[in-house]
Scaffold this motif. Structure first.
Motif, PDB file in Angstrom:
ATOM      1  N   ASN A 158      10.483 -14.821   8.930  1.00 55.75           N
ATOM      2  CA  ASN A 158       9.474 -13.898   8.347  1.00 55.75           C
ATOM      3  C   ASN A 158      10.208 -12.416   7.936  1.00 55.75           C
ATOM      4  O   ASN A 158      11.084 -12.425   8.773  1.00 55.75           O
ATOM      5  CB  ASN A 158       8.276 -13.717   9.208  1.00 55.75           C
ATOM      6  CG  ASN A 158       7.618 -14.769   9.486  1.00 55.75           C
ATOM      7  OD1 ASN A 158       6.947 -15.531   8.973  1.00 55.75           O
ATOM      8  ND2 ASN A 158       7.742 -15.525  10.972  1.00 55.75           N
ATOM      9  N   ASN A 159       9.786 -11.981   7.128  1.00 54.40           N
ATOM     10  CA  ASN A 159      10.396 -10.837   6.792  1.00 54.40           C
ATOM     11  C   ASN A 159      10.197  -9.680   7.943  1.00 54.40           C
ATOM     12  O   ASN A 159      11.110  -9.115   8.483  1.00 54.40           O
ATOM     13  CB  ASN A 159       9.914 -10.118   5.493  1.00 54.40           C
ATOM     14  CG  ASN A 159      10.476 -10.631   4.146  1.00 54.40           C
ATOM     15  OD1 ASN A 159      11.469 -11.504   4.106  1.00 54.40           O
ATOM     16  ND2 ASN A 159       9.691 -10.451   3.171  1.00 54.40           N
ATOM     17  N   SER A 160       9.165  -9.579   8.392  1.00 57.74           N
ATOM     18  CA  SER A 160       8.718  -8.832   9.499  1.00 57.74           C
ATOM     19  C   SER A 160       7.977  -9.806  10.394  1.00 57.74           C
ATOM     20  O   SER A 160       6.800 -10.351  10.257  1.00 57.74           O
ATOM     21  CB  SER A 160       7.705  -7.518   9.187  1.00 57.74           C
ATOM     22  OG  SER A 160       7.202  -6.997  10.469  1.00 57.74           O
TER      23      SER A 160
ATOM     24  N   LYS B  36       7.219 -16.488  -0.178  1.00 53.44           N
ATOM     25  CA  LYS B  36       6.662 -15.739   0.804  1.00 53.44           C
ATOM     26  C   LYS B  36       5.305 -14.831   0.148  1.00 53.44           C
ATOM     27  O   LYS B  36       5.713 -14.302  -0.964  1.00 53.44           O
ATOM     28  CB  LYS B  36       7.635 -14.902   1.400  1.00 53.44           C
ATOM     29  CG  LYS B  36       8.542 -15.780   2.297  1.00 53.44           C
ATOM     30  CD  LYS B  36       9.518 -14.690   3.256  1.00 53.44           C
ATOM     31  CE  LYS B  36      10.315 -15.670   3.960  1.00 53.44           C
ATOM     32  NZ  LYS B  36      11.494 -14.730   4.641  1.00 53.44           N
TER      33      LYS B  36
ATOM     34  N   SER C 209      14.632 -13.111  11.224  1.00 52.05           N
ATOM     35  CA  SER C 209      13.647 -12.093  10.433  1.00 52.05           C
ATOM     36  C   SER C 209      14.444 -11.086   9.948  1.00 52.05           C
ATOM     37  O   SER C 209      15.705 -10.945  10.486  1.00 52.05           O
ATOM     38  CB  SER C 209      12.704 -11.503  11.511  1.00 52.05           C
ATOM     39  OG  SER C 209      11.729 -12.454  11.893  1.00 52.05           O
ATOM     40  N   THR C 210      14.061 -10.355   9.018  1.00 50.05           N
ATOM     41  CA  THR C 210      14.937  -9.265   8.350  1.00 50.05           C
ATOM     42  C   THR C 210      14.640  -7.938   8.807  1.00 50.05           C
ATOM     43  O   THR C 210      15.246  -6.914   8.451  1.00 50.05           O
ATOM     44  CB  THR C 210      14.671  -9.322   6.810  1.00 50.05           C
ATOM     45  OG1 THR C 210      13.408  -9.069   6.439  1.00 50.05           O
ATOM     46  CG2 THR C 210      15.316 -10.743   6.167  1.00 50.05           C
ATOM     47  N   GLN C 211      13.521  -7.770   9.538  1.00 49.99           N
ATOM     48  CA  GLN C 211      12.967  -6.519  10.151  1.00 49.99           C
ATOM     49  C   GLN C 211      12.817  -6.817  11.481  1.00 49.99           C
ATOM     50  O   GLN C 211      12.322  -7.752  12.118  1.00 49.99           O
ATOM     51  CB  GLN C 211      11.646  -6.114   9.377  1.00 49.99           C
ATOM     52  CG  GLN C 211      11.827  -5.902   7.787  1.00 49.99           C
ATOM     53  CD  GLN C 211      10.471  -5.453   7.278  1.00 49.99           C
ATOM     54  OE1 GLN C 211       9.609  -5.178   7.788  1.00 49.99           O
ATOM     55  NE2 GLN C 211      10.366  -5.749   5.991  1.00 49.99           N
TER      56      GLN C 211
ATOM     57  N   ASN D 139       5.690 -13.122   4.682  1.00 49.37           N
ATOM     58  CA  ASN D 139       6.363 -11.682   4.567  1.00 49.37           C
ATOM     59  C   ASN D 139       6.074 -11.036   5.966  1.00 49.37           C
ATOM     60  O   ASN D 139       6.999 -10.447   6.380  1.00 49.37           O
ATOM     61  CB  ASN D 139       5.390 -10.623   3.503  1.00 49.37           C
ATOM     62  CG  ASN D 139       5.937  -9.388   3.504  1.00 49.37           C
ATOM     63  OD1 ASN D 139       6.986  -9.065   3.428  1.00 49.37           O
ATOM     64  ND2 ASN D 139       4.903  -8.453   3.637  1.00 49.37           N
ATOM     65  N   ARG D 140       4.884 -11.138   6.719  1.00 44.44           N
ATOM     66  CA  ARG D 140       4.689 -10.577   7.942  1.00 44.44           C
ATOM     67  C   ARG D 140       3.990 -11.924   8.737  1.00 44.44           C
ATOM     68  O   ARG D 140       3.163 -12.381   8.426  1.00 44.44           O
ATOM     69  CB  ARG D 140       3.899  -9.234   8.030  1.00 44.44           C
ATOM     70  CG  ARG D 140       3.741  -8.743   9.429  1.00 44.44           C
ATOM     71  CD  ARG D 140       3.041  -7.557   9.369  1.00 44.44           C
ATOM     72  NE  ARG D 140       3.770  -6.617   8.932  1.00 44.44           N
ATOM     73  CZ  ARG D 140       3.482  -5.371   8.478  1.00 44.44           C
ATOM     74  NH1 ARG D 140       2.111  -5.157   8.128  1.00 44.44           N
ATOM     75  NH2 ARG D 140       4.306  -4.397   8.032  1.00 44.44           N
TER      76      ARG D 140
END
Length: 333
Positions: free
Chosen positions: A281-283, A211, A302-304, A261-262
């Motif tokens: 996606n992370n965000s 990512k 997603s993680t966020q 990543n986002r």
């Protein structure tokens, strides 16, 4: 051998400088192996064997064998080449059949690594149709016949860029490790017109990217309409960034935005974001200001959380599930 070392392999240009890609206009693939312990005769040039294949040939269970010759007596550097046949059928004929977007895989079976054991060493490169390294200042069309398009440095889109369904856009990391970005500037517009089953693809040129491998597609103070329809966007720092004062000029519809990543970042603008799959996606999405219309999207894995900050966004009929944090974070006056 008394002092074995693991050999190194390279896919190179005709000057034997390492490369990550070849173009369909080329005629051959060049290879280099460095392995001092394969220097059997210190008074003469030795030779070794390697195998090479493409996605096209691998699909036909074909691998070509090629002989590399030492560059001189006692150098331990072995070089050679193999001709390519673009759009040719897979056949074991000492010519490598390739199709645009194929990955080329070079494999060297080293009989003695650092510990004297046999090991297989490989490297890869990609076949591209067009290399893009300059800004876009006139109306430009990218079509399947020129695909994949490889972006080798950050570029500014200062006029209208139209991308047809089925086109792949590959972004490579710079030699210094910095990311490549696509900037849509004040007078520019980007229309990526994929269709169901035949998307426009924006992705890394690497074979196994992480990512945030490349930068983002960024719209900054644009006033011309831009539309991304049925696109696949992956492995970016931020897949799509919409900066201040872009109004409602950007539409993102039926896209798959994954492993970034986002996913989407919008600040002070009012894009339409509809019917997209935004996954892993992370965000997933960050909205600050403006009045975006966000409807019918799927936000998963997603993680966020989704961030809606100081905005009058319309957020309707979206699916938010299987995320590892709070689903939605809303903050405003």
């Amino acid at each position: 051998p008394p002092n074995p070392v693991t050999g190194t392999v390279k896919l190179t240009d005709s000057s034997y400088s390492e490369t990550e890609y070849y173009t369909t206009a080329g005629s051959a693939i060049y290879m280099e192996v460095t392995d001092p312990d394969r220097n059997a005769d210190s008074s003469a040039a030795d030779s070794i064997s390697v195998s090479i294949t493409s996605d096209t040939e691998a699909a036909g269970n074909v691998t070509e064998n090629s002989t590399l010759t030492e560059t001189g007596a006692n150098t331990g550097i072995f070089r050679g080449s193999i001709d390519i046949d673009v759009d040719g059928a897979a056949s074991s004929n000492s010519v490598l059949s390739v199709t645009p977007a194929d990955y080329i895989t070079l494999t060297y079976n080293d009989p003695y690594n650092d510990w004297g054991n046999a090991v297989s060493v490989e490297t890869k490169a990609i076949i591209v149709g067009t290399v893009v390294s300059g800004d876009i200042s006139s109306v430009t069309n990218w079509n399947v016949s020129g695909s994949p398009y490889l972006i080798t440095q950050s570029i500014s889109i200062g006029n209208i860029l139209n991308i047809d369904a089925g086109v792949h856009v590959l972004l490579k990391k710079l030699d210094d490790g910095n990311r490549v970005y696509l900037y849509v500037s004040y007078n520019g517009a980007l229309n990526a017109s994929g269709v169901s089953g035949n998307p426009v693809v924006f992705k890394s040129s690497a074979t196994d990217p992480e990512k945030a491998y490349w930068g983002h597609i960024r719209f900054e103070q644009v006033y011309k309409d831009s539309t991304l329809t049925y696109c696949e966007i992956s492995h970016a720092e931020t897949a799509i960034t919409i900066g201040w004062n872009s109004g409602d000029s950007v539409t993102i519809d039926n896209c798959t935005i994954t492993q970034n990543n986002r996913g989407i970042y919008s600040e002070g603008s009012s894009p339409t974001i509809s019917s997209n799959t935004i996954k892993d996606n992370n965000s997933p999405i960050y909205i600050s200001g403006g009045a975006p219309v966000i409807s019918g999207n799927s936000f998963t894995e997603s993680t966020q959380p989704i961030y809606l900050q100081q905005t009058t966004a319309s957020f309707t009929n979206n699916t938010v599930e299987n995320n590892s944090n709070t689903g939605i974070n809303v903050n405003g006056n």
